[in-house]
Design an enzyme around this catalytic site. Sequence first.
Site, PDB file in Angstrom:
ATOM      1  N   HIS A  18     -21.473  -7.445 -18.851  1.00 37.84           N
ATOM      2  CA  HIS A  18     -21.021  -8.682 -18.276  1.00 37.84           C
ATOM      3  C   HIS A  18     -21.638  -9.774 -19.383  1.00 37.84           C
ATOM      4  O   HIS A  18     -21.127 -11.034 -19.451  1.00 37.84           O
ATOM      5  CB  HIS A  18     -20.900  -9.070 -16.963  1.00 37.84           C
ATOM      6  CG  HIS A  18     -19.918 -10.113 -16.651  1.00 37.84           C
ATOM      7  ND1 HIS A  18     -20.518 -11.457 -16.268  1.00 37.84           N
ATOM      8  CD2 HIS A  18     -18.827 -10.224 -16.575  1.00 37.84           C
ATOM      9  CE1 HIS A  18     -19.456 -12.008 -16.116  1.00 37.84           C
ATOM     10  NE2 HIS A  18     -18.213 -11.580 -16.285  1.00 37.84           N
ATOM     11  N   HIS A  54     -16.299 -22.502 -16.095  1.00 38.80           N
ATOM     12  CA  HIS A  54     -16.559 -21.034 -16.144  1.00 38.80           C
ATOM     13  C   HIS A  54     -18.272 -20.983 -16.281  1.00 38.80           C
ATOM     14  O   HIS A  54     -18.695 -19.834 -16.215  1.00 38.80           O
ATOM     15  CB  HIS A  54     -15.988 -20.641 -17.320  1.00 38.80           C
ATOM     16  CG  HIS A  54     -15.960 -19.051 -17.438  1.00 38.80           C
ATOM     17  ND1 HIS A  54     -16.518 -18.488 -18.388  1.00 38.80           N
ATOM     18  CD2 HIS A  54     -15.407 -18.308 -16.380  1.00 38.80           C
ATOM     19  CE1 HIS A  54     -16.159 -16.989 -18.064  1.00 38.80           C
ATOM     20  NE2 HIS A  54     -15.757 -16.920 -17.035  1.00 38.80           N
ATOM     21  N   ARG A  71     -15.803 -17.838  -8.151  1.00 43.64           N
ATOM     22  CA  ARG A  71     -15.521 -16.379  -7.611  1.00 43.64           C
ATOM     23  C   ARG A  71     -16.712 -16.342  -6.683  1.00 43.64           C
ATOM     24  O   ARG A  71     -17.469 -15.412  -6.847  1.00 43.64           O
ATOM     25  CB  ARG A  71     -15.750 -15.629  -8.746  1.00 43.64           C
ATOM     26  CG  ARG A  71     -14.415 -15.666  -9.637  1.00 43.64           C
ATOM     27  CD  ARG A  71     -14.230 -14.293 -10.387  1.00 43.64           C
ATOM     28  NE  ARG A  71     -12.790 -14.532 -10.929  1.00 43.64           N
ATOM     29  CZ  ARG A  71     -12.172 -13.458 -11.469  1.00 43.64           C
ATOM     30  NH1 ARG A  71     -12.632 -12.420 -11.429  1.00 43.64           N
ATOM     31  NH2 ARG A  71     -11.014 -13.720 -11.933  1.00 43.64           N
ATOM     32  N   TYR A 124     -22.091  -6.224 -11.538  1.00 45.27           N
ATOM     33  CA  TYR A 124     -22.122  -6.583 -13.124  1.00 45.27           C
ATOM     34  C   TYR A 124     -23.122  -6.794 -13.737  1.00 45.27           C
ATOM     35  O   TYR A 124     -24.168  -7.313 -13.178  1.00 45.27           O
ATOM     36  CB  TYR A 124     -21.018  -8.037 -13.172  1.00 45.27           C
ATOM     37  CG  TYR A 124     -19.848  -8.186 -12.948  1.00 45.27           C
ATOM     38  CD1 TYR A 124     -18.979  -7.251 -12.193  1.00 45.27           C
ATOM     39  CD2 TYR A 124     -19.006  -9.425 -13.194  1.00 45.27           C
ATOM     40  CE1 TYR A 124     -17.824  -7.368 -12.006  1.00 45.27           C
ATOM     41  CE2 TYR A 124     -17.666  -9.592 -12.831  1.00 45.27           C
ATOM     42  CZ  TYR A 124     -16.951  -8.249 -12.119  1.00 45.27           C
ATOM     43  OH  TYR A 124     -15.864  -8.571 -11.506  1.00 45.27           O
ATOM     44  N   ASN A 151      -7.233  -2.315 -12.817  1.00 44.58           N
ATOM     45  CA  ASN A 151      -7.078  -3.218 -14.001  1.00 44.58           C
ATOM     46  C   ASN A 151      -5.710  -3.473 -14.426  1.00 44.58           C
ATOM     47  O   ASN A 151      -5.403  -4.579 -15.045  1.00 44.58           O
ATOM     48  CB  ASN A 151      -7.754  -2.617 -15.051  1.00 44.58           C
ATOM     49  CG  ASN A 151      -9.377  -2.532 -14.968  1.00 44.58           C
ATOM     50  OD1 ASN A 151      -9.903  -3.359 -13.961  1.00 44.58           O
ATOM     51  ND2 ASN A 151     -10.095  -1.906 -15.596  1.00 44.58           N
ATOM     52  N   ARG A 163      -8.741 -16.585 -11.135  1.00 44.75           N
ATOM     53  CA  ARG A 163      -7.542 -15.853 -10.786  1.00 44.75           C
ATOM     54  C   ARG A 163      -8.063 -14.962  -9.702  1.00 44.75           C
ATOM     55  O   ARG A 163      -8.791 -14.254  -9.631  1.00 44.75           O
ATOM     56  CB  ARG A 163      -7.316 -15.154 -12.277  1.00 44.75           C
ATOM     57  CG  ARG A 163      -5.890 -14.551 -12.200  1.00 44.75           C
ATOM     58  CD  ARG A 163      -5.593 -14.162 -13.409  1.00 44.75           C
ATOM     59  NE  ARG A 163      -4.911 -15.221 -14.199  1.00 44.75           N
ATOM     60  CZ  ARG A 163      -4.909 -15.480 -15.514  1.00 44.75           C
ATOM     61  NH1 ARG A 163      -6.036 -14.914 -15.980  1.00 44.75           N
ATOM     62  NH2 ARG A 163      -4.272 -16.285 -16.074  1.00 44.75           N
TER      63      ARG A 163
END
Lengths: 712, 520
Positions: free
Chosen positions: A600, A443, A383, A476, A52, A413
């Site tokens: 999440h 997203h 992702r 998640y 993190n 990212r």
Amino acid sequence: MSKEDHDFGAPQNFLNRELSWLDFNFRVLAEAENSQVPVLDRLKFIAIVSSNLDEFTTVRIANMIRLKREGVHATDVAGLSPDQVLEGMAEKKHAMVKRQYDCLFNEVLPQLSENNISLVRPSDFTTDDKEFLSSFYEGNIAPAITPMAVDPGHPFPLLASGKVYLLFRVAPVEQGKMFFNKTDTVLVQMPTSMHRFITLPSNDSKVRMAALDDIIRLYSKNLLGGYEIEGAYAFRLLRDAEMVVDDESADDLLGAIDEAVRSRRWGDPITLEISDDMPEEILSYLRTKLGVNDQRQIFRLPWLLELSSFFGFIGQVDRPDLIEKPWPAQDHPKLSSGDIFEVMRKSDNLLSLPYQKFDPVVELVRKASNDPDVLAIKITLYRVSGASPLVQALIHAAQTGKQVTALVELRARFDEAANIGWAKALDSAGAHVIYGVVGYKTHSKVLLVVRKEKDGIRRYVHLGTGNYNDKTAKLYTDLGLFTTRPEIGQDVSGFFNVITGYSLPPRWNCLTMAPTRLRKTILTMIKREMEVHTPESPGRIRAKMNSLVDPDVIKALYAASCKGVKIDLLVRGLCRLRAGVKNLSENIRVFSILDRYLEHPRIFYFNNGGNEEVYLASADWMERNFDMRLELMFPIIDPICKKQAIENLDAGFSDNVKAWQMQEDGSYKRVEMPEKKAKQLRSQEFIYNKACNKTQNRSRTAEGMFVAKSSV
Amino acid sequence: MTTKKAKKNKRFRKPKQIAAIDIGSTSARLCVAEMSLDGKMTVLEELVHPVAVGRDTFNRGYITPEVLRALCSIMCKFSGVIKTYQAEELAVATSAMREAENCDLVVDRIRHESGINISVIDAVEESRLTCQVLLPFLELNLSEANGYTLFVDLGGGSTETLLLKGEDIVLANNRRLGTLRLFQNLTRYGDRQMLQESVIRNVVSSTLNHFRDYTISNCVISNSLVEKVLADIDGVEAIEGGLKVPMEAFASVISMVERKSNNEDIALMFGFTQAEVELFMPALATLERLFKTIKPKCFYIAELELMTSVLYDLRMRAWGQNPLLEFSEQVIQSARGLAARFGYDESHSIAVAQMSVALYDYLADYLDLSGKDRLYLEVAGILHDVGMFISDEAHHKHSQYLIEWSEIVGLNREERSLVAMIARYHRKALPNLTHQDFARLPLSDRLRVSKLAAILRVADALDRPHLQVIRNLKADINEKSILITIDGKTDLIVERVAMRSKGSLLCEITGLDIELARKQ
């Protein structure tokens, strides 16, 4: 000051987002420090804290440094300048790293030792160890390392971000001997092709490991002919990871990102981590060579760098007794049984990840790809791993002539490199692949299957709060809605037409899209809650999300709180809102849950005068999500699904085992755990148990009858 | 249309996917819908893609390569969506495309690249399509209303006005001046503000002048931008398919706009793009001007999509119906409204029209006439004498001119000129290749005009005294003659004399004599 003329936007009403994020990581660290947690899980939390922090450093700290360098003096909504934020971040990060190493050395490693797992330092190597390591070095390590001498002909090389290097101080063996290129420094990158921790031979059940750094330091005697080693020191550089992709002008987004991924390794240096035995003189040499000027960005760490390597360590140790009992994902009682099209036609269903298996999503795509009546499959992918069965099914569908549209968000990212390969594969299979929308990151997580049936076109839709990633689906917590409601289906078709550049945004039936309307809708719903609020029927907002940042929404929540609306928030990570402040937010409570799975889902609940509304979304209440991303919020209409979503919220707010509550000063305190086991509620466990019960009921009829098998 | 009940049909047994495309002056739209077995339509997808066709056409007179490329690319995308659903499509384009010099080339290019065949429809066809969606709106929301209703459709390229009584069209008017064209023109001349006001004042007053003989009781407006703004205003009531707007709400929009100093702020206030605000302002100004004159207490906004109407056409086709015939009642009403403007002898004209179609029904097979021909004949019957308005002398020629250049809802230019020619040949000279208008027609249309004019002449002869004495007309075809049998108090002397000259065309065409007889 009366409540009405409150200036909700005053700086003291906001927390700084970076510092708030660091507080979140402190809560992660607290799980590592929590003696109730099994020891290998504690080690895992130590590794998480590090990974993190690495991301935070290369993105957020780097961003702040950039702002400062560009001469931005403007303050954020909390009234802090970039320099003040940098100062605050450095202070917190140093304190955090110190606590993390203390925890590792004083608690976790000793506790592992007690459990027969030890990380052996060179001083404790036995003769057998040395013999093994010596040959292991020659056979496996030496061929994998490339010493780089720094001399007049070989200037200091460019070093990759996030990799551990060893710096060897060397001197000629024979004094006075002339070398063609005289040097005193040799750099070695720790080989990434092998484990960071090497298992030492053992005669009993004890697990003994040695760090690769130690082995290299100890055995690299002959790095450079004619030189001997005077000292070896580890260091690690983190660079700015922001990709500069000019997607406004890039015709070929794919190529541009490909390029940018390659250049990421060479972003501006941000942080330098060194082993604490490194002499000052070498440190200042490195700082000069690497260009790390800010003292606050130097971290002297004991012995080991890059604690996220302990993820690998945990993987190498097979000790189920030292981790928490796994919660095997359960089958969804309906979606996992029978024909998924038929199940979906009957009713809406909510899938709760990772408590329930991700399989129905894959099954929907797989089934669609083989179904002759399916006309089109459309999906947003963000992702996703290339090995994903989803991608394989999509490729199959495209090859068999179905219309496949996939929006592949390359700008996720740190995943860009992974995405490019299979995106090309999908493209060449004949799918219509779109590499993102210029200026916006996609997203939203949405899947649409269009099928021509006897009674007309039917659309099968899955809308999720999490990505279509089979790996994160195991870590998640997310919710996904399976529906065939025509009004949602029409909106989803419309959404794909928008993101593929086929149409302007349509009039929506029930979906809300960012960037066009999401913030406005959330603000309207908060306002509506204030308007319908009466003492008899008080307004009530409950929401669960990853981050709460947007100042407009926060101000609206303050206003609602002042009106008397009860607001409960479950914000896992950073939160800029201050909870429980008199005359500002006394009706707002903020909780954060930190447990085995990463919280999440985004669930928003509005009491709406008793006519309850529940929404799920891919978006947090952040400016980034509202303004720079394509997001979707969708209502849960089906009463059973609505009840499930509300139960999920209920569980979160009742958690007294893994929950934290924000205090008036912005700090977080653990919610007090009741002594009596019966009164303890751990929300993730609670939800998991519910998932288990549901599955068990599946083999019984609706009335609870067991069904006898009458044939084989 | 909701008024037309679904016919039980055996043509298809599964729900059918249909798609309509509408290319307007600022955007291209696609609507894919599913029609269930009982004719209910459900929208599957609706796409809107901005494309500046009007900017080109109204400014330069033609569509530039840049816009052509954009159109092709959009149509390829639309075509992909249509193919996904395996839908049957119908594409229409209105004034912005119609008036472009290179219209045909553009249509051809698009067809070649995307496979989509665009029909460029004229103003009248556009009116018909508008009516097709307007009438259900009126039925739903204004069925109780009394008096005359003024309908104004403020489009980008043209402004269409209809005067209706109940659901009957009394008068139609189409002006080649829409919001976009207005904006474009004014930009060209500078000092927009002032010009805009004077142009709008002129447009509104001349349009209203068209309807000066009628007292307007209700007002229905169609304009998507005005609708978008009004939907959020307090006091505006959402009704089925649109809005009901009290004048106070409209006035509050005007004052909201007046408080802002520039278009950017207005765009921001209403969530418009720059292009949208430039269309919105002239629309608002036009309405303001209009309401100043007719002073209604409230007005209606109808959310009318041309695409929806095109979908209705497709549905009728699927049912084996002819959209125009389904619309014939409106066409006839519109023709009667027009005839009334020219002070026609209503009873004579209607009698002629009715006898014409009665004859037609007996003779159509023999004459190989079908489809719309009956409607052309009826309209020609209603209008055959309107030329008297100018002068009794050569009134058939005046009729031709007036019909050709007036508006009849539902008949396009070519159709109007056919009707005009049928009316022209109701007396005097027979169709002849020395007549230029006639000679220009393709053979099939020359035959059609001749046959229909022949019937019209006979019908006109039958009401020679303009007394409408004839009842229950019947016609039988035997080996040598057409025997027309009638009821009524007449000795048939005048009619027989008239028939000698006016029946000759029908004799010539059929090779049969015409005999008149009274029913025994």
